[in-house]
Design a protein around this motif. Sequence first.
Motif, PDB file in Angstrom:
ATOM      1  N   PHE A 156      46.030  38.850 -19.645  1.00  0.00           N
ATOM      2  CA  PHE A 156      46.967  38.016 -18.898  1.00  0.00           C
ATOM      3  C   PHE A 156      48.364  38.167 -19.517  1.00  0.00           C
ATOM      4  CE2 PHE A 156      42.779  36.239 -18.641  1.00  0.00           C
ATOM      5  CZ  PHE A 156      42.638  35.795 -17.332  1.00  0.00           C
ATOM      6  N   ALA A 157      49.384  38.291 -18.666  1.00  0.00           N
ATOM      7  CA  ALA A 157      50.761  38.444 -19.149  1.00  0.00           C
ATOM      8  C   ALA A 157      51.282  37.128 -19.720  1.00  0.00           C
ATOM      9  CB  ALA A 157      51.664  38.911 -18.009  1.00  0.00           C
ATOM     10  N   HIS A 158      52.105  37.233 -20.750  1.00  0.00           N
ATOM     11  CA  HIS A 158      52.725  36.062 -21.354  1.00  0.00           C
ATOM     12  C   HIS A 158      54.057  35.773 -20.661  1.00  0.00           C
ATOM     13  CE1 HIS A 158      49.848  36.030 -24.651  1.00  0.00           C
ATOM     14  NE2 HIS A 158      50.054  37.328 -24.808  1.00  0.00           N
ATOM     15  N   PRO A 159      54.341  34.507 -20.380  1.00  0.00           N
ATOM     16  CA  PRO A 159      55.638  34.161 -19.767  1.00  0.00           C
ATOM     17  C   PRO A 159      56.816  34.450 -20.689  1.00  0.00           C
ATOM     18  CG  PRO A 159      54.051  32.355 -19.553  1.00  0.00           C
ATOM     19  CD  PRO A 159      53.461  33.340 -20.513  1.00  0.00           C
ATOM     20  N   GLY A 160      56.556  34.511 -21.992  1.00  0.00           N
ATOM     21  CA  GLY A 160      57.612  34.778 -22.967  1.00  0.00           C
ATOM     22  C   GLY A 160      57.010  34.809 -24.353  1.00  0.00           C
ATOM     23  N   ILE A 161      57.824  35.100 -25.352  1.00  0.00           N
ATOM     24  CA  ILE A 161      57.342  35.154 -26.732  1.00  0.00           C
ATOM     25  C   ILE A 161      56.900  33.762 -27.168  1.00  0.00           C
ATOM     26  CG2 ILE A 161      57.985  35.635 -29.135  1.00  0.00           C
ATOM     27  CD1 ILE A 161      59.965  37.709 -28.031  1.00  0.00           C
ATOM     28  N   ARG A 200      54.667  32.024 -25.789  1.00  0.00           N
ATOM     29  CA  ARG A 200      54.269  31.217 -24.637  1.00  0.00           C
ATOM     30  C   ARG A 200      53.020  31.818 -23.982  1.00  0.00           C
ATOM     31  NH1 ARG A 200      59.246  31.384 -20.930  1.00  0.00           N
ATOM     32  NH2 ARG A 200      57.977  29.982 -19.629  1.00  0.00           N
ATOM     33  N   SER A 201      52.230  30.953 -23.343  1.00  0.00           N
ATOM     34  CA  SER A 201      50.981  31.396 -22.730  1.00  0.00           C
ATOM     35  C   SER A 201      50.733  30.611 -21.450  1.00  0.00           C
ATOM     36  CB  SER A 201      49.800  31.186 -23.702  1.00  0.00           C
ATOM     37  OG  SER A 201      48.565  31.422 -23.053  1.00  0.00           O
ATOM     38  N   THR A 202      50.051  31.229 -20.524  1.00  0.00           N
ATOM     39  CA  THR A 202      49.641  30.525 -19.304  1.00  0.00           C
ATOM     40  C   THR A 202      48.424  29.643 -19.558  1.00  0.00           C
ATOM     41  OG1 THR A 202      48.131  32.319 -18.690  1.00  0.00           O
ATOM     42  CG2 THR A 202      50.399  32.449 -17.869  1.00  0.00           C
ATOM     43  N   GLY A 203      47.857  29.747 -20.767  1.00  0.00           N
ATOM     44  CA  GLY A 203      46.598  29.092 -21.082  1.00  0.00           C
ATOM     45  C   GLY A 203      45.461  30.089 -21.165  1.00  0.00           C
ATOM     46  N   TYR A 204      45.742  31.306 -20.700  1.00  0.00           N
ATOM     47  CA  TYR A 204      44.763  32.399 -20.765  1.00  0.00           C
ATOM     48  C   TYR A 204      45.476  33.631 -21.282  1.00  0.00           C
ATOM     49  CZ  TYR A 204      42.130  29.259 -17.775  1.00  0.00           C
ATOM     50  OH  TYR A 204      41.486  28.161 -17.274  1.00  0.00           O
ATOM     51  N   ASP A 205      44.861  34.280 -22.267  1.00  0.00           N
ATOM     52  CA  ASP A 205      45.475  35.446 -22.878  1.00  0.00           C
ATOM     53  C   ASP A 205      44.621  36.705 -22.746  1.00  0.00           C
ATOM     54  OD1 ASP A 205      47.648  33.859 -23.831  1.00  0.00           O
ATOM     55  OD2 ASP A 205      46.359  33.173 -25.476  1.00  0.00           O
ATOM     56  N   TYR A 206      43.305  36.532 -22.938  1.00  0.00           N
ATOM     57  CA  TYR A 206      42.409  37.693 -22.965  1.00  0.00           C
ATOM     58  C   TYR A 206      41.022  37.205 -22.554  1.00  0.00           C
ATOM     59  CZ  TYR A 206      40.617  42.180 -24.711  1.00  0.00           C
ATOM     60  OH  TYR A 206      40.051  43.427 -24.833  1.00  0.00           O
ATOM     61  N   HIS A 210      36.019  29.542 -17.071  1.00  0.00           N
ATOM     62  CA  HIS A 210      36.378  28.196 -17.505  1.00  0.00           C
ATOM     63  C   HIS A 210      35.904  27.149 -16.497  1.00  0.00           C
ATOM     64  CE1 HIS A 210      38.666  24.901 -19.245  1.00  0.00           C
ATOM     65  NE2 HIS A 210      39.152  24.650 -18.041  1.00  0.00           N
ATOM     66  N   GLU A 211      36.012  27.468 -15.218  1.00  0.00           N
ATOM     67  CA  GLU A 211      35.545  26.515 -14.211  1.00  0.00           C
ATOM     68  C   GLU A 211      34.034  26.343 -14.294  1.00  0.00           C
ATOM     69  OE1 GLU A 211      35.752  26.073  -9.387  1.00  0.00           O
ATOM     70  OE2 GLU A 211      37.613  26.351 -10.530  1.00  0.00           O
TER      71      GLU A 211
END
Length: 389
Positions: free
Chosen positions: A42-47, A49-55, A64-65
Amino acid sequence: MEAVKMAEEYKFETRCIHGNGGLVEGHPYGAVSVPIFQTATFAHPGIGRSTGYDYTRESNPTRHELESVMSTLEEADDSIACTSGMAAIGLCLELFEEGSHILCTEDLYGGTVRMFESIGEKRGVTFSYVDTSDIELVRKSIRKETKALYIETPSNPTMKVTDFAAMKEIADEYGLLIIADNTFLTPYFQKPLTLGADLVVHSGTKFLGGHNDVLAGFVCIKGKGLSEKLRYTYKTVGCCLPPFDSFLVLRGIKTLSVRLERQQENAKKIALWLKDRPEVKAVYYTGLPEHPGYEINQKQASGCGSMISFKVDSEKRARKLLESVKLISYAESLGGVESLITYPMLQTHGDVPVETRERLGITEDFLRMSVGIENAEDLIADLEQALAE
């Protein structure tokens, strides 16, 4: 907090479909079914920062659901979805250090015994097996190095019932964890965490998935400390359930309650029919009042499920039945919509030493049936023609 409060008011059948509430609101475009996030990263919004999911090895929105739904069904603090039931059991083993001892139900699924006595013992963990329906025997079998009780109730395949209340009393007295395999009854019929267990394992391949089309496993956890330990190991060893498989299990869980009701209804009819057959020597089903564990099962579970074991009058008849069924499939596994019949001595318990199998009653004339959702009269007719001379 409002969604959690609402979830507490939802009945089990509703939670199978909606989880803790608000699932659809969180889906892109209002998708009613959970989207399959088939992505490794998953792409990071910035350094920083995370969407809550990374890999996806660590976490994925689809998985998760599924884990959230399992937590609300088992009333767990956390649930971890694994690639199989065996992977879930293996994850639990990582909690124990060299020198630890685990006291187990003697009549466990053969694959569990294989893992304990190969991988577990290689790591310096020892295991012993007793009849956990015998409370005093359990108490006498505890050692100073015992760290956990591993319970399967009803047991696989002789359907012995263990009293959770008694096990909880012993665990509290000796400071032990309780790990319970709840595959046979699922949280629809039994909730071990509310009865004193610390960890619940499932083969999600079975009743939870329900369609014999996906492999999955779960560890459902009570307590933040255990959750943190297991989550760390989980992301490290990478036994994570893939997104598409997570989707399939979520889809299966939506019909869990209606499937189990029909399967149990069918199983009761078949167990009563088998009792009256002259070719059948014994029927092992916790829904029969004469079953030794009937009263305890009634106390701690809301149902008896759809697993039946039975003995016929000879090895020859057992083998003939397996080769003669037409509607029922002679196959390993259990819990799907299709009825299956298994020969435990060769299949599920083939790795258990012969003397142990025979002591437990898993002999050449012993069969195990997983009852599906077909018409009960059709299933009975199939058994009748297969039992005939």
